[in-house]
Design an enzyme around this catalytic site. Structure first.
Site, mmCIF file in Angstrom:
data_model
loop_
_atom_site.group_PDB
_atom_site.id
_atom_site.type_symbol
_atom_site.label_atom_id
_atom_site.label_comp_id
_atom_site.label_asym_id
_atom_site.label_seq_id
_atom_site.Cartn_x
_atom_site.Cartn_y
_atom_site.Cartn_z
ATOM 1 N N GLU A 180 36.033 43.142 38.224
ATOM 2 C CA GLU A 180 36.584 42.257 39.253
ATOM 3 C C GLU A 180 37.489 43.078 40.161
ATOM 4 O O GLU A 180 38.298 43.873 39.673
ATOM 5 C CB GLU A 180 37.396 41.115 38.630
ATOM 6 C CG GLU A 180 38.085 40.244 39.701
ATOM 7 C CD GLU A 180 38.845 39.042 39.150
ATOM 8 O OE1 GLU A 180 38.929 38.889 37.906
ATOM 9 O OE2 GLU A 180 39.369 38.273 39.969
ATOM 10 N N ASN A 194 37.297 38.000 44.935
ATOM 11 C CA ASN A 194 37.875 36.661 45.033
ATOM 12 C C ASN A 194 37.688 36.107 46.438
ATOM 13 O O ASN A 194 37.904 36.809 47.419
ATOM 14 C CB ASN A 194 39.360 36.700 44.681
ATOM 15 C CG ASN A 194 39.581 36.955 43.198
ATOM 16 O OD1 ASN A 194 39.385 36.069 42.377
ATOM 17 N ND2 ASN A 194 39.943 38.187 42.863
ATOM 18 N N GLU A 217 33.897 35.059 43.387
ATOM 19 C CA GLU A 217 34.692 34.176 42.526
ATOM 20 C C GLU A 217 35.362 33.115 43.380
ATOM 21 O O GLU A 217 36.090 33.429 44.316
ATOM 22 C CB GLU A 217 35.775 34.975 41.781
ATOM 23 C CG GLU A 217 35.194 36.037 40.877
ATOM 24 C CD GLU A 217 36.188 36.526 39.821
ATOM 25 O OE1 GLU A 217 37.323 36.000 39.757
ATOM 26 O OE2 GLU A 217 35.812 37.443 39.074
ATOM 27 N N ASP A 255 36.043 30.466 39.160
ATOM 28 C CA ASP A 255 37.243 31.129 38.635
ATOM 29 C C ASP A 255 38.213 30.109 38.019
ATOM 30 O O ASP A 255 38.226 28.939 38.407
ATOM 31 C CB ASP A 255 37.944 31.852 39.800
ATOM 32 C CG ASP A 255 38.795 33.015 39.321
ATOM 33 O OD1 ASP A 255 38.907 33.202 38.091
ATOM 34 O OD2 ASP A 255 39.347 33.727 40.176
ATOM 35 N N GLU A 314 38.503 35.008 30.438
ATOM 36 C CA GLU A 314 39.506 35.874 31.072
ATOM 37 C C GLU A 314 40.755 35.949 30.219
ATOM 38 O O GLU A 314 41.016 35.067 29.397
ATOM 39 C CB GLU A 314 39.958 35.239 32.387
ATOM 40 C CG GLU A 314 39.061 35.409 33.548
ATOM 41 C CD GLU A 314 39.794 34.941 34.795
ATOM 42 O OE1 GLU A 314 40.371 35.798 35.476
ATOM 43 O OE2 GLU A 314 39.791 33.738 35.075
#
Ligand code: C2E
Ligand code: CA
Ligand code: CA
Length: 586
Positions: A365, A424, A456, A483, A540
């Protein structure tokens, strides 16, 4: 208006003395005036027979309503109520020189027609009863708990059909309202076993509404909102109209989702008035420390509301500790953000994602970092909310997306086997289509496979907005990751409605599943559901071996977290990846 003034007014309006007393205290005992007057009608029976004084009867009723018990376990109240009644009768008797009966006090029996005629003739009621009434009220006021002594607002409104309104009266009414509200909320904070939240909201651009439609309509709208609140609140939810167009609601809850639900329901109700569209902005403060001043809790809800107002993205915002800091930081960030882009102070960090079973990197990520020449490293939580508010996050996201594409290309060029990178996508992008073009351009320019760049998207209060954008991006061929699933707004609906490929379970799941059976159960359910829907799943914030083991047991293979690796500079990740791929081949 004092209790005495109220009682006197009722007498002038031809109510009898028991009614006057109970009516004067109606609000203190939680009755509307009409009900209070109705109930007390027949309690003047003793007086009508010349027996127990009607004022005393009324006072005993009021005491019963305040100190009486309704719970068989609550014997303490019974004892207190009895003691208080004895005290009342005792004091009354002292003031009346031992007389308790109506006929003793008046000296004549009003149940006898001939004596009643004399009473009228000599106006004995007009001469004697007012003194008795006020003695009774004085005693009552001394016996009642301090916070019940104030006169009521609503009752004043009902009673006060003669006097015009004055500034002072308005102030008194609102003070009384607030006092009652405070008392109820105080009790809730003391007694509730659940979580408690303060939801504060206002009407967007209420001033404009006022200007456009006039103040009369403006007032009607406020009244309308009050009515909707009244209708929606149960007996353990309290609301108050704080000032102008600001309202606050206090409620218990178990899960944060209940709050968003409640807000949704309220929002639907207050969405329009007579064809006028109304938009609300909500700030939510979830109480952590119940000892805190009510005022402070209100302030925090207000802070969140104001932040939601400035925000381009949301109409509901939860107060989090960082708000305080953000206000302080905001200026710094806004003054420095342009230079940060221009001078390349923003950097991409990469955090590896692992497969537990294969024990290898399956992706990464991209996370932004801000290396400021004087302040050093600044973490996203400190600046992203501000940048989302002012829209500057777009530029930062575009930069990080570009960096991610460049990194993917770099690996490809160096012959390192594919490793998708996720970036993101801020909520800000949900509102416009610019991001779609920017992404396409980046992919074209770097000539990387579209499947290598994953997106995400965080859940938001507005499911529809997320859903719409997700469909667009899906059509473009991107892999979509949801997310922070389970961090608050999550509804299972969105999973059914929206074409996500992978769910990223929020850190909070990791934390709660280790401590509570319930957390573990929810996690198992989500894993089962994701499998059923054919969705990928990634956990996560995995920090410990136990978490890894548990995840593996319940069928979640993909993980990201400090247990495996922290986010790191591009060069570090590049080296790690190259070594690992080399080992795989070798
Ligand atoms: P996120 O997308 O949920 O990112 C994961 C965050 O959790 C990262 O924080 C990461 O450092 C942290 N984390 C990873 N593993 C662990 C762990 O095992 N334990 C704990 N306690 N934390 C872990 P970071 O980098 O500070 O980012 C915070 C948030 O800022 C991100 O949450 C994301 O919402 C936002 N963000 C970061 N970079 C960007 C960006 O480039 N664009 C946008 N729009 N938002 C970003
Ligand atoms: Ca993320
Ligand atoms: Ca996340």
């Amino acid at each position: 208006m004092t209790h005495k003034e109220k009682a006197e007014r009722l007498i002038r309006q031809q109510y009898h003395c028991t009614q006057a007393i109970v009516g004067a205290f109606a609000d203190n005992i939680g009755l509307d005036l009409k009900t209070a007057l109705k109930i007390s009608t027949c309690f003047g029976g003793g007086m009508r027979k010349g027996e127990v004084c009607g004022c005393l009867t009324g006072a005993v009723m009021v005491l019963g309503m305040v100190y009486g018990y309704y719970d068989a376990q609550d014997k303490e109240r019974e004892v207190r109520g009895t003691t208080k009644t004895e005290e009342l009768v005792q004091r009354f008797s002292e003031r009346m020189e031992g007389k308790l009966a109506c006929k003793e006090i008046l000296g004549l029996d009003l149940s006898r027609p001939e004596e009643l005629a004399v009473i009228h003739e000599k106006n004995l009621m007009g001469k004697i009863c007012p003194g008795v009434l006020s003695a009774c009220i004085e005693i009552l006021e001394e016996l009642l708990p301090a916070d019940l002594k104030s006169a009521s607002a609503e009752e004043e409104e009902e009673l006060d059909n003669i006097a015009g309104s004055s500034e002072m009266r308005t102030i008194l009414i609102s003070q009384n309202r607030f006092r009652r509200f405070k008392r109820s909320v105080g009790e809730l904070l003391l007694s509730s076993q659940k979580e408690i939240a303060f939801i504060q909201f206002d009407i967007r651009q209420f001033k404009v509404v006022n200007d456009l439609y006039g103040e009369k309509i403006g007032d009607e709208i406020l009244q309308f909102v009050r009515e909707q609140l009244k209708a929606i609140c149960d007996d353990r939810q309290y609301f108050i109209h704080l000032r102008s167009d600001v309202f606050m609601l206090v409620t218990e809850y178990d899960e944060e989702a209940e709050l968003t639900d409640l807000i949704e329901r309220l929002n639907t109700r207050v969405g329009s008035y007579k064809d006028i569209k109304l938009q609300m902005t909500y700030g939510v403060y979830t109480v952590e420390d119940r000892e805190m001043e009510l005022r402070q809790m209100e302030d925090r809800a207000a802070m969140a509301r104001k932040a939601a107002k400035q925000s381009a993205v949301g109409r509901v915002l939860f107060y989090r500790e960082q708000f305080k800091e953000n206000l302080y930081n905001r200026k710094f960030i806004e003054e420095n953000m342009q230079a940060a882009i221009a001078e390349r102070q923003f950097m991409m960090y990469l955090q590896p994602k692992y497969s537990i079973a294969k024990n290898e990197i399956i992706g990464a990520e991209a996370l932004v970092r801000w290396r400021h020449p004087e302040r050093g490293m600044i973490f996203p939580d400190q600046f992203i909310p501000v940048l989302e508010d002012n829209g500057f996050i777009r530029k930062v996201d575009y930069f990080i997306w570009g960096e991610a594409c460049r990194f993917i290309k770099r690996c490809e060029t160096d012959g390192i086997p594919a490793c998708p990178i996720s970036v993101n996508v801020s909520r800000v992008h949900l509102r416009d289509d610019e991001c779609i073009k920017v992404l396409s351009d980046l992919i074209q320019k770097t000539a990387i496979p579209r499947s290598m760049l994953e997106l995400e998207i965080t859940e938001s209060v507005d499911d529809q907005e997320v859903s719409r954008k997700a469909y667009q991006l899906k059509d473009e061929g991107y892999t979509l990751l949801m997310d922070d699933f389970g961090s608050g707004y999550s509804s299972l609906n969105i999973l059914l409605e929206t074409p996500f490929d992978v769910i990223k379970l929020d850190k909070r799941f990791m934390e709660s599943m280790m401590v509570s059976g319930k957390g573990k159960l929810i996690l198992e359910q989500v894993v089962a559901m994701a499998n059923k829907l054919g969705l990928g799943l990634l956990a996560e914030g995995v920090e410990t071996r136990e978490q890894v083991d548990l995840l593996q047991r319940i069928g979640c293979d993909q993980v990201q977290g400090y247990y495996y690796a922290k986010p790191m500079p591009e060069e570090d990740f590049y080296r790690l990846l190259r070594e690992q791929r080399a080992a795989q081949i070798g």
